[in-house]
Write an enzyme that holds these catalytic residues in place. Structure first.
Site, short mmCIF file in Angstrom:
data_model
loop_
_atom_site.label_atom_id
_atom_site.label_comp_id
_atom_site.label_asym_id
_atom_site.label_seq_id
_atom_site.Cartn_x
_atom_site.Cartn_y
_atom_site.Cartn_z
N CYS A 70 0.88 -1.16 0.00
CA CYS A 70 0.00 0.00 0.00
C CYS A 70 0.92 1.21 0.00
CB CYS A 70 -0.99 -0.02 1.16
SG CYS A 70 -0.30 0.18 2.81
N HIS A 103 14.61 -14.56 11.98
CA HIS A 103 14.32 -14.56 13.41
C HIS A 103 12.84 -14.72 13.74
CE1 HIS A 103 18.29 -12.44 14.73
NE2 HIS A 103 18.49 -13.47 13.93
#
Length: 150
Positions: A70, A103
């Protein structure tokens, strides 16, 4: 890798159509199967609908990853993260794109089309798609995030 593991869903609001299409062509050339769910016209369209639609395909296992766009990447990312099983981060540089995969085992990436240019966006996408989840000490942390979904 199975066929569904090579599928990437792409969606955006009206402000990011051109960048989404550039990303689609870029990753298709790398052998990813692109599932582009639009939109295709420049009329104003609500980013929450597009973020949620892409997130549902990822959460259901129909697509391995999702890339959503967006203006800033923030709103569409917030919508996607409301879908159970989705871990989406907005990135405007490659280090974070690698880290959310390594991670956090992120399965979706959000990019702001008004924040980064096409060249950097393609680099961000490459970093995201190439990075494996490190597992190890990060596994229990990802499980903790999933537990917050209730």
């Amino acid at each position: 890798m199975t066929a569904s593991n090579r599928r990437v869903v792409l969606s955006s609001d009206h402000s990011a159509i051109a960048l989404r299409q550039a990303i689609a062509g870029h990753i298709a050339a790398q052998g990813w199967e692109v599932v582009d769910i639009g939109p295709t016209t420049p009329q104003s369209t609500p980013y929450p609908e597009h973020g949620a639609a892409a997130a549902r395909l990822v959460a259901a296992g129909d697509c391995r990853f999702g890339i959503i766009l967006c203006g800033t990447g923030q709103g569409i990312m917030m919508a996607a993260n409301k879908i159970r099983g989705v871990r989406c981060g907005v990135c405007s540089e490659t280090f974070s794109a690698r880290m959310i995969r390594q991670h956090n085992d992120a399965n979706m990436l959000a990019i702001g089309a008004r924040v980064v240019g096409e060249g950097l966006a393609l680099d961000i996408v490459d970093a995201f798609l190439a990075a494996p989840f490190d597992g190890g000490r990060h596994g229990p942390r990802v499980e903790m995030i999933a537990a917050l979904e209730g």
